[in-house]
Structure formats: C-alpha cells, structure tokens
Design a protein around this motif. Structure first.
Motif, PDB file in Angstrom:
ATOM      1  N   THR A   1      71.835  82.753  53.619  1.00  0.00           N
ATOM      2  CA  THR A   1      72.620  83.827  54.210  1.00  0.00           C
ATOM      3  C   THR A   1      74.101  83.553  53.957  1.00  0.00           C
ATOM      4  OG1 THR A   1      70.967  84.093  55.957  1.00  0.00           O
ATOM      5  CG2 THR A   1      73.104  85.140  56.297  1.00  0.00           C
ATOM      6  N   ASP A   2      74.759  84.501  53.262  1.00  0.00           N
ATOM      7  CA  ASP A   2      76.204  84.415  52.984  1.00  0.00           C
ATOM      8  C   ASP A   2      76.949  85.299  53.963  1.00  0.00           C
ATOM      9  OD1 ASP A   2      75.604  82.780  50.847  1.00  0.00           O
ATOM     10  OD2 ASP A   2      75.609  84.409  49.379  1.00  0.00           O
ATOM     11  N   TYR A   3      77.985  84.714  54.622  1.00  0.00           N
ATOM     12  CA  TYR A   3      78.781  85.434  55.605  1.00  0.00           C
ATOM     13  C   TYR A   3      80.149  85.772  55.008  1.00  0.00           C
ATOM     14  CZ  TYR A   3      75.264  83.881  58.960  1.00  0.00           C
ATOM     15  OH  TYR A   3      74.085  83.639  59.619  1.00  0.00           O
ATOM     16  N   TYR A   4      80.620  87.032  55.303  1.00  0.00           N
ATOM     17  CA  TYR A   4      81.887  87.495  54.750  1.00  0.00           C
ATOM     18  C   TYR A   4      82.768  88.003  55.873  1.00  0.00           C
ATOM     19  CZ  TYR A   4      79.543  87.358  50.220  1.00  0.00           C
ATOM     20  OH  TYR A   4      78.868  86.949  49.092  1.00  0.00           O
ATOM     21  N   ASN A   5      84.079  87.857  55.665  1.00  0.00           N
ATOM     22  CA  ASN A   5      85.074  88.364  56.610  1.00  0.00           C
ATOM     23  C   ASN A   5      85.337  89.833  56.323  1.00  0.00           C
ATOM     24  OD1 ASN A   5      86.966  88.343  58.675  1.00  0.00           O
ATOM     25  ND2 ASN A   5      88.648  87.812  57.271  1.00  0.00           N
ATOM     26  N   VAL A   6      85.369  90.656  57.373  1.00  0.00           N
ATOM     27  CA  VAL A   6      85.617  92.088  57.227  1.00  0.00           C
ATOM     28  C   VAL A   6      86.846  92.430  58.060  1.00  0.00           C
ATOM     29  CG1 VAL A   6      84.678  94.398  57.547  1.00  0.00           C
ATOM     30  CG2 VAL A   6      83.163  92.511  56.941  1.00  0.00           C
ATOM     31  N   PRO A   7      87.832  93.187  57.523  1.00  0.00           N
ATOM     32  CA  PRO A   7      87.841  93.765  56.171  1.00  0.00           C
ATOM     33  C   PRO A   7      88.211  92.716  55.124  1.00  0.00           C
ATOM     34  CG  PRO A   7      89.846  94.349  57.320  1.00  0.00           C
ATOM     35  CD  PRO A   7      89.018  93.581  58.305  1.00  0.00           C
ATOM     36  N   GLY A   8      88.134  93.097  53.889  1.00  0.00           N
ATOM     37  CA  GLY A   8      88.471  92.208  52.790  1.00  0.00           C
ATOM     38  C   GLY A   8      87.261  91.590  52.125  1.00  0.00           C
ATOM     39  N   TYR A   9      86.164  91.401  52.867  1.00  0.00           N
ATOM     40  CA  TYR A   9      84.923  90.844  52.325  1.00  0.00           C
ATOM     41  C   TYR A   9      85.170  89.517  51.593  1.00  0.00           C
ATOM     42  CZ  TYR A   9      82.756  95.261  53.568  1.00  0.00           C
ATOM     43  OH  TYR A   9      82.293  96.347  54.270  1.00  0.00           O
ATOM     44  N   THR A  10      85.951  88.664  52.273  1.00  0.00           N
ATOM     45  CA  THR A  10      86.150  87.323  51.717  1.00  0.00           C
ATOM     46  C   THR A  10      85.053  86.402  52.231  1.00  0.00           C
ATOM     47  OG1 THR A  10      87.614  86.776  53.556  1.00  0.00           O
ATOM     48  CG2 THR A  10      88.636  87.638  51.544  1.00  0.00           C
ATOM     49  N   PHE A  11      84.599  85.550  51.340  1.00  0.00           N
ATOM     50  CA  PHE A  11      83.492  84.661  51.670  1.00  0.00           C
ATOM     51  C   PHE A  11      83.903  83.650  52.727  1.00  0.00           C
ATOM     52  CE2 PHE A  11      81.145  80.704  50.936  1.00  0.00           C
ATOM     53  CZ  PHE A  11      79.842  81.151  51.114  1.00  0.00           C
ATOM     54  N   LEU A  12      83.040  83.473  53.754  1.00  0.00           N
ATOM     55  CA  LEU A  12      83.314  82.514  54.816  1.00  0.00           C
ATOM     56  C   LEU A  12      82.446  81.271  54.703  1.00  0.00           C
ATOM     57  CD1 LEU A  12      83.634  84.930  57.899  1.00  0.00           C
ATOM     58  CD2 LEU A  12      85.487  83.811  56.621  1.00  0.00           C
ATOM     59  N   LYS A  13      81.121  81.455  54.693  1.00  0.00           N
ATOM     60  CA  LYS A  13      80.226  80.294  54.681  1.00  0.00           C
ATOM     61  C   LYS A  13      78.828  80.735  54.261  1.00  0.00           C
ATOM     62  CE  LYS A  13      78.892  80.783  59.551  1.00  0.00           C
ATOM     63  NZ  LYS A  13      78.722  80.110  60.851  1.00  0.00           N
ATOM     64  N   GLN A  14      77.968  79.744  54.058  1.00  0.00           N
ATOM     65  CA  GLN A  14      76.564  80.005  53.745  1.00  0.00           C
ATOM     66  C   GLN A  14      75.673  79.116  54.611  1.00  0.00           C
ATOM     67  OE1 GLN A  14      74.260  78.520  50.121  1.00  0.00           O
ATOM     68  NE2 GLN A  14      74.456  80.715  49.587  1.00  0.00           N
ATOM     69  N   ASN A  15      74.649  79.741  55.194  1.00  0.00           N
ATOM     70  CA  ASN A  15      73.626  79.004  55.930  1.00  0.00           C
ATOM     71  C   ASN A  15      72.327  79.056  55.140  1.00  0.00           C
ATOM     72  OD1 ASN A  15      75.245  78.281  58.052  1.00  0.00           O
ATOM     73  ND2 ASN A  15      74.633  79.983  59.379  1.00  0.00           N
ATOM     74  N   SER A  16      71.630  77.945  55.066  1.00  0.00           N
ATOM     75  CA  SER A  16      70.371  77.891  54.337  1.00  0.00           C
ATOM     76  C   SER A  16      69.265  77.394  55.251  1.00  0.00           C
ATOM     77  CB  SER A  16      70.479  76.972  53.115  1.00  0.00           C
ATOM     78  OG  SER A  16      71.422  77.480  52.189  1.00  0.00           O
ATOM     79  N   GLN A  17      68.129  78.057  55.180  1.00  0.00           N
ATOM     80  CA  GLN A  17      66.967  77.687  55.964  1.00  0.00           C
ATOM     81  C   GLN A  17      65.753  77.655  55.039  1.00  0.00           C
ATOM     82  OE1 GLN A  17      66.692  80.819  58.811  1.00  0.00           O
ATOM     83  NE2 GLN A  17      68.728  80.461  59.682  1.00  0.00           N
ATOM     84  N   GLN A  18      64.743  76.926  55.457  1.00  0.00           N
ATOM     85  CA  GLN A  18      63.513  76.854  54.683  1.00  0.00           C
ATOM     86  C   GLN A  18      62.317  76.850  55.625  1.00  0.00           C
ATOM     87  OE1 GLN A  18      63.089  73.367  52.189  1.00  0.00           O
ATOM     88  NE2 GLN A  18      61.733  74.421  50.761  1.00  0.00           N
ATOM     89  N   GLN A  19      61.321  77.650  55.256  1.00  0.00           N
ATOM     90  CA  GLN A  19      60.069  77.680  56.009  1.00  0.00           C
ATOM     91  C   GLN A  19      58.939  77.288  55.066  1.00  0.00           C
ATOM     92  OE1 GLN A  19      59.658  81.602  57.658  1.00  0.00           O
ATOM     93  NE2 GLN A  19      60.872  81.141  59.460  1.00  0.00           N
ATOM     94  N   LYS A  20      58.186  76.268  55.460  1.00  0.00           N
ATOM     95  CA  LYS A  20      57.035  75.828  54.688  1.00  0.00           C
ATOM     96  C   LYS A  20      55.785  76.022  55.546  1.00  0.00           C
ATOM     97  CE  LYS A  20      59.294  72.362  51.744  1.00  0.00           C
ATOM     98  NZ  LYS A  20      59.261  70.944  51.274  1.00  0.00           N
ATOM     99  N   GLY A  21      54.840  76.726  54.973  1.00  0.00           N
ATOM    100  CA  GLY A  21      53.627  77.000  55.724  1.00  0.00           C
ATOM    101  C   GLY A  21      52.379  76.698  54.927  1.00  0.00           C
ATOM    102  N   LEU A  22      51.376  76.218  55.603  1.00  0.00           N
ATOM    103  CA  LEU A  22      50.054  76.041  54.990  1.00  0.00           C
ATOM    104  C   LEU A  22      48.998  76.237  56.068  1.00  0.00           C
ATOM    105  CD1 LEU A  22      48.897  72.934  55.826  1.00  0.00           C
ATOM    106  CD2 LEU A  22      50.710  72.307  54.262  1.00  0.00           C
TER     107      LEU A  22
END
Length: 884
Positions: free
Chosen positions: A437-458
């Motif tokens: 997930t990439d987060y942006y500042n509004v207005p201007g749509y400047t990049f703020l940060k990225q969060n990464s998650q992972q789901q593993k299922g069996l």
C-alpha cells in the motif's frame, strides 16, 4: 434401419396394447366375459437368450398375437393381446392371457433375426383340478434367437434427450444441448438452468439461498468452477428433497451435477478444443469402452482462464471522528489454469451384481493481481483528504482427489435392489498474497510511505462417506426404501499474517490463526410409497445425529458442538388428474449446518472495506418446507409446471456486523461475521415451461416471484422490510438449415434482498476456487457487505451458434459469446447505522469462445445383449451416434 424401425414400432404397439388392457391386479385374475361370466386367464413366461453364447438379451420386444374376428370388417385379423420388453436378465412375463385358443409369440430386437412360435395353454378339462390350475402358468423355457449378421453393418442410431425434462419432484437439465456453456465450467451451465441464479463470482443461489451441491448423487467438496462443462451430462434441480436425501441444504434444496459415464455398447468418445477472445485455450476428451463384463470410462480436460473485473465503491462511514467519505476504483486480473481428470469402470460380476470404481483428479494454479485506488475525504471542516494505492499479488493452487467404490445387487424380484457406496475425497490448497500500500499526500499527490503485508495460507480437507440403500417392492404399487449413512469431514487450515519491514517478514501471531475442525454426521432413513388408483403418497423419516469440534491449537481453544438425534420427516402426496395433469403437495424438515468459512475464526484484512471473520459458535438452522406443484403435459410433449412454496427457518445463519477496535491502527473498524438470527421465512411462486413453438424452435421459460423476511433479534441492526423480487429466464434453441443451430438465452433479475447467509451453508459457492484459492488471500475486491442491503436490477443475454458436419454429424464447430449487450453487472446497496455503501462491478463481458468437437464410436452387435445398457435416465441408445 429396417430392424430399428421394427424395434420401435413393436415397442410402441406392444406398449399401447399393454397399457389398454384392463387392470387385473397381480397374478392370473379371472376376466369378465359376456353376460358377466368369469373367464379364466393365465400367463406365459420365459427367457430370451442368444443362440450361440446362451447370454440373456435385454430390451427384446415380446408380443403375443391372436387371430380374432373383427365385428367391423367382418373378417379375422391379428390382434396384439399382450407385450413387453425383456428385463436385464432376458426374462419376460405376459399376464392375464385368455386360456382358450392359440396364440403367436413374436420376438424382435435390433441386430437379431425375428422369431415366431405358436403357443397355447395345455388345458385338459375334467381332469385333476390342481393340474389344471398349474397349467395356467406356462413356462416357455429359454428361447434362442440368432444374430442377423448381414444386417449389422454400418448401423447408425440417432436420438437425443430434450434440453429440459420436467418431473413433479425435480427438473433435469441436459447440458449437451446448451451451446452457450461449451468450453466453460459448471458455473456457465448454471446461468441457463431454471430456478438458479449465479452472481459475478460464480456463487449459485436457488430461491435466493445457497443450495447443497451434489455430484453423481453424493455431496462433494469440489466447487462448481472446478468442474468442466464438457464433463457434465445433466443437472438435477431438487427443490424439496425427501427423507431419502441428506437432510442438509436448508431452505434451498439440492443441485445434483451428473457427470458423463456412458454404458453404451462398443466404444464411443469425443475430442474437443476451444480458444477464447483472450487467447486462452482448452483441451478435452472422453472415451467409453464396453466389452464383455467391463465398462470403462475416462474424461480429461485442461483449461486456461483469464478473468478481468473492474468496479467502484462509494462509502460513507459514520464511526470515528471525523466521519469520512470514500471512493475506490478497482481492477482485478486473474490468470490461471486447471486440469480435470476422471475415470473408472463398472464390472458386471453377473446379471445381478455390479461393482463400480471411479476416481477424479483436479489441479488448479492461479495468479490473481488486484489494484485499488482509494480516495478518502473527511466530512468536517477543515476537509482533509488522503489517497493510497493498494496492490495485491497472489499465487495460489488447489488439488482435489476423490475415489468412489460402489456395489449393486439386483434381486430376482423386479425393482428389489441393494447398494453400498464408499466415497473418499481429499483436497488441499495453498496461497501466498503480498499486499503493498502506497500512501500519498493530498493535494499534490506526493509519495509519503509504503506499507507491506503478506498473508500465507494453506489448508486441507478430508471427506469420507459410507452409505448403503435397500429398495423392496411390496407389490406393483408400493415399495419400501431404507438406508444408512455415515460421514466424517476433517479440515485443517493455517493463515499466517506478516508485516514486512526492511525486506524482512515479521509474523504477527495476534492476526494469524491455525484452525482444525472435525464434523461427523450419522444418519438413517426409511420411506414407504404406495399408489391407490390415481392417488400416490410417500411417507419418509430420516434420523440424523452430528457433532462438530473446532480447535485453535496455538491458543488452546476448543469449540465443541454436539447435537442429539434429530428427526426429519417428509410427506409427498400426488394426484393424477385428467388430461395428463398432475398435482403434488409435499412437506419436509431439513437442517443447514454452518460451513467452514462461516465457522473459521480467522480475520481477513485483504479488503480493508470488508474485513471478515467466521463465528465458531454458530448453530445449525432448521427449516420446515411446504410446496404445492402442478404439472401439465401437452400432446406435443410440451410441459408446464407451477409451484408455490413456503419455508420457515429457526436459528437462521445470517450476516452480522459489529464495531471493534483495530489493535494495529487504534481506530474503530467494522467486522463482518455471522450470527444465528431468530426466525425467517421465504415464500414464492415459480413457473417453468418447455414449449415447441415450431418445428425449428424450442423455448424454455422460467419466472420466479418471491419474498422473504428475517428477524435478526439484534439491538444494533434493525430488521429489514421485505422486498418482493422476481427473475425470469428464456432459453431459445433454433434449428436452422444446413445443420446450423442457434441458441439465445437471457435473464432478468429484479431488485433483490441479499441472501441471508451469503454463500454459506451448503457449498453453493462456485467461483471461490476452494477457500479463496482462486483469488488468493481474500478474493475479489468490493465484496457485498454483510450489513442489510439489496442488489439492484440486472440482466444479460448470451448466445451460441453451432454447425455440425461429417457423417452422422460427428463433428461440430460452435461459437458462443456471453453478455453480448454488456449489461451484466453487480450493483449492491448496503446500509447500517454505521455506514452506507454502493458497490458496482463488472466482470468478463463479451467474451467469445470458439469450440471444436469430434465424436467417434463403433457398434458391436455381440455386445447388444449386455446388462445395464441404460443410462441413468433412459435407454442405452439415447444420444448415440456410431459410425465405422
């Protein structure tokens, strides 16, 4: 062809003559003659066998003819006194025959020389009375007939089943006539089946509830999208099953998918291939070989798929400060393939015992990707905005293996049989879902940060069913049926949730779950059927006991649900009316146990707008069903059936939504789950008609009108007002010149309340691929909320065109297209005290698929006499094309 014509004519004449004879009861009942005198009658019986091998011949036409004086023409002529077709063991019995005079016995069967014999009763008047009575039953012995060698070359038998067969207790849809589903899956077939609706994800509902899915008369762990359309013979719709069937299924009933397994003489099969407008290919073939005591069948299919879905979500949320408005644009692309392999054999131990073994292997691999663009506005001054892009990449697979062993014993008495079945199925799935997930500042749509998650299922699922059934005819009009059934289901699932920081995956135990459950069901049933003139009835009682245990090993939690013995009665009453009309009233009590997804306590965060979790404390729901049906069969074989039904359910499994504090964000969130509501009812009217509008035009139409009401018994969610909804289906088949056939089908669905339990209950889901295996980690975006809501009106039109060629039309090319007007969509409105939401989705419109099929086969006269030439629903020659 002369022999075929003779066979058909003799069958028709013999059947008509037999049907017109007065009903005399069993045995040799005296016949009333002139002046009220009682004329003694007797019976001829015997066995038809082949001259060389002494093997019995089934379906031989046996006629008894007497030369009588015709009062109209004032001349003598031959009159058919009695007639029938021989049984599987070659036996025949002609009853209620006048004992005086001579008769001519005529026997005819395809592939054999005609046979005639003069017969009479050896009555010696004035002799011993017991000897005279014994002479009333005359055994003609084993009658040997010879193969007509020269007439068996290049035999072609062509016939076909109607697209829809209507019965008072079920509807049978023969899919070999369905052009628009060729090359697809069982989900595509269900779109054209009367009484059934299918949503964009392939989830099936019948009368606005999820039915129980059967394959070949047994419950299955396969989902409908795992079954190729080309492997299916027919679909049976059982809206109100009797006590003979599994009591599970709740308010919807049973959809029984009958797979192809021919028992045709000689060998037959087909090869096929297809390609769609997204360059996805499909390959398939099947073969059936019948030789001596072995009937072998094999079916294989390989299909590639590319599915594209787009949509939007608009949502206003009233929890938290400030309240917010959200707009989300979604796109999901799923690329994958699956393999379906099914084979087995029937071994005819002798004329009365058959052993069958079959197995199936299913493999699927899918790589779905989803992109969500989310814009959030606050609803208070000052207005603040946030924008983020969410990317989900999944890699998932599923495997399904099943084996079935069955034994059937036919007793000497016609209709008396004993069967025993053992079915085992194992499935497993694995998925890996990475969410950035990439987060942006509004207005201007400047990049703020990225969060990464992972789901593993069996996960894995094991299902073992042991069943035995016995049928005992008490006389010609009554019979007793009974059986026992034992089922064990075991599931193991693990879902691990990770945060990714600096490239390292960090397990989050609080958000992960390891869950196992075992579900055992023990059942026994008995039914009694009888017919009194034109009135028939069936009384049934089924007893079931079950227990469920769920475990969370990592948290030392155990969920134990044990249910004592429950009884499920059923009553079916039928009355034959004049002019080919039937009336039936039936009642049954059924149970709907919560399915794995409704019980599974894992919290799925893959869709931030639809966080979901199962409830392991759910109880089964119990439904009482009442249905009145009317059927009319017209002279041209058109059919019309009308049904009125009412179903009342206690402890209904319903959607439920609650606010919780998110331990990750510290904010309140809505979580969708399930509860047992207080009560509910559903009532409706259903009309189905099959009409031959012209020699070249067949029309099947279906209209259903229904409404329902649910008492949630919740202080936080008010009860929703009932909505009267309806849907209609039309399926047109046009036989065009030059061996062309056109099929045009359409459906309209009005504004409809959301099904109370989602896709839960009984395996009605079709497009899920087994626990989200198809779409990985949480499925498609924009799922319908579990709050109260409804779906807006929707309609679509599908079409297919087929051209048949080569000798006996053994090859065909067809082109089908779905949603040709691009109108099929899903538009759901959900409301609750905490939010309002509208979800719009469209998936895979206007997909073209080009199909090629070639059928082959050979007729072997030496095999015509074998046992069990019949398919499941009729004679062994149906749907048969055989060339050299």
């Amino acid at each position: 062809m002369r022999h075929i014509t003779l066979f058909l004519l003799s069958f028709i004449v013999g059947s008509v003559a037999f049907a017109q004879m007065p009903t005399m009861g069993n045995g040799n009942t005296p016949r009333t003659g002139a002046g009220g005198r009682q004329m003694p009658t007797g019976s001829f019986y015997g066995k038809i066998i082949e001259a060389k091998s002494s093997k019995p011949i089934e379906f031989a036409s046996v006629q008894l003819i007497q030369n009588r004086f015709d009062t109209v023409s004032k001349k003598k002529k031959d009159v058919v006194v009695a007639g029938m077709l021989t049984k599987a063991n070659g036996e025949f019995s002609l009853q209620n025959i006048p004992v005086f005079g001579q008769f001519k016995l005529k026997i005819s069967v395809v592939g054999f020389k005609p046979y005639e014999q003069t017969v009479s009763f050896d009555m010696k008047m004035g002799g011993d009375m017991s000897a005279m009575m014994g002479a009333l039953d005359k055994d003609l012995g084993n009658i040997k007939i010879d193969i007509a060698e020269k007439t068996l070359e290049n035999v072609t038998l062509t016939s076909s089943k109607p697209g829809l067969q209507l019965g008072i207790d079920r509807k049978v849809f023969n899919v070999d006539k369905n052009l628009v589903s060729a090359g697809g899956t069982a989900v595509d077939i269900m779109k054209n089946v009367p009484s059934v609706t299918v949503d964009l994800d392939g989830n099936v509902t019948m009368r606005n509830n999820a039915p129980q899915i059967f394959v070949d008369g047994r419950p299955t762990t396969m989902s409908l999208d795992q079954i190729p359309a080309d492997a299916i013979e027919s679909v049976e719709i059982i809206t109100n099953p009797s006590a003979k069937f599994d009591a599970s299924g709740g308010t919807a009933g049973i959809l029984n998918v009958v797979l192809k397994k021919n028992k045709r003489i000689g060998y037959s099969g087909s090869l096929r291939t297809n390609i769609d407008s997204r360059a996805r290919i499909g390959l398939g073939g099947d073969i059936n070989v019948r030789q001596d005591k072995i009937n072998f069948f094999l079916n294989a299919n390989y299909n590639q798929r590319k599915s594209i879905a787009r949509g939007t979500t608009d949502r206003t949320t009233f929890i938290g400060t400030p309240n917010t408005y959200l707009h989300q644009d979604d796109e999901s692309i799923m690329i994958g393939n699956f393999v379906f392999l099914r084979g087995g054999f029937d071994y005819f131990l002798d004329n009365r015992n058959t052993l069958s073994l079959s197995g199936n292997i299913v493999r699927g691999r899918f790589k779905p990707t989803t992109e969500n663009d989310i814009l959030i506005d606050s609803l208070y001054t000052p207005i603040t905005q946030s924008y983020n892009e969410r990317f989900s990449n999944s890699n998932s697979r599923f495997n399904n293996n099943g084996v079935s062993l069955s034994f059937k014993h036919n007793f000497p008495k016609q209709g008396e049989e004993l069967t025993a079945d053992v079915n085992y199925n194992h499935s497993d799935n694995r998925s890996d879902n990475l969410i950035n997930t990439d987060y942006y500042n509004v207005p201007g749509y400047t990049f703020l940060k990225q969060n990464s998650q992972q789901q593993k299922g069996l996960g894995s699922n094991d299902n073992l069913t042991i069943q035995s059934d016995y049928t005992k005819p008490l006389n010609e009009k009554s019979k007793l049926e009974m059986g026992v059934r034992f089922q064990i289901r075991k599931s193991e699932t693990r879902n691990d949730f990770y945060f990714i920081s600096n490239g390292a995956a960090i397990l989050q135990p609080a958000l992960s779950v390891n869950y196992t459950n075992t579900d055992n069901v023990y059942a026994a049933y008995t039914t009694y059927s009888n017919k009194i003139k034109n009135f028939g009835y069936q009384l049934g009682l089924r007893a079931e006991s079950s227990n469920y245990q769920g475990k969370l090993p990592d948290k030392n939690q155990v969920f134990d649900i044990k249910f004592p013995l429950s009884f499920f009665p059923s009553v079916f009453l039928s009355q034959k009316l004049k002019k080919d009309q039937d009336l039936q009233l039936n009642y049954s009590r059924r149970i709907n146990r919560p399915n794995f997804f409704q019980l599974y306590p894992f919290t799925d965060y893959s869709d931030s707008l639809n966080i979901s979790r199962g409830n392991p404390d759910l109880k089964p729901e119990f439904t009482n069903s009442l249905e009145l049906s009317y059927q009319k069969t017209f002279k041209n074989r058109d059919n019309f059936i009308a049904s009125v039904y009412y179903k009342n359910t206690n402890d209904l499994i319903a959607r439920f939504q609650q606010k919780e504090l998110n331990t990750l964000t510290g904010k309140e969130q809505l979580v969708n789950s399930f509860i047992n509501a207080n009560t509910s009812y559903v009532t409706g009217v259903e009309l189905v008609s099959k009409n031959k509008m012209a020699k070249w035009w067949d029309l099947t139409s279906n209209i259903s009108l229904f409404t329902s009401k649910i008492d949630l018994n919740s202080a936080t969610i008010p009860n929703q007002d009932p909505i009267v909804s309806w849907f209609g289906k039309l399926n047109n088949t046009f036989k065009l010149p030059k061996n062309f056939t056109l099929q045009l089908s359409g459906e309209y669905q009005s504004k409809t309340i959301l099904p109370p339990g989602g896709t839960g209950g009984s395996g009605g889901g079709g497009g899920r691929g087994g626990g989200g295996g198809m779409f990985g980690g949480g499925g498609m975006f924009g799922q319908s909320s579990t709050a109260q809501g409804y779906s807006k009106a929707n309609y679509f039109v599908d079409a297919g065109l087929k051209y048949e060629f080569l000798k006996n039309k053994q090859a065909s090319i067809s082109l089908n297209v779905n949603d040709i007007l691009r109108t099929r969509r899903q538009n759901i409105i959900s409301t609750s005290p905490d939010f309002t939401q509208e979800v719009f989705r469209r998936r895979d419109p206007q997909i073209l698929r080009l199909n090629f099929s070639w059928r082959f086969g050979k007729f072997d006269a030496n095999l015509f006499k074998r046992k069990n030439l019949k398919n499941m629903d009729g004679g062994g020659m149906e749907g048969m094309n055989m060339g050299q």
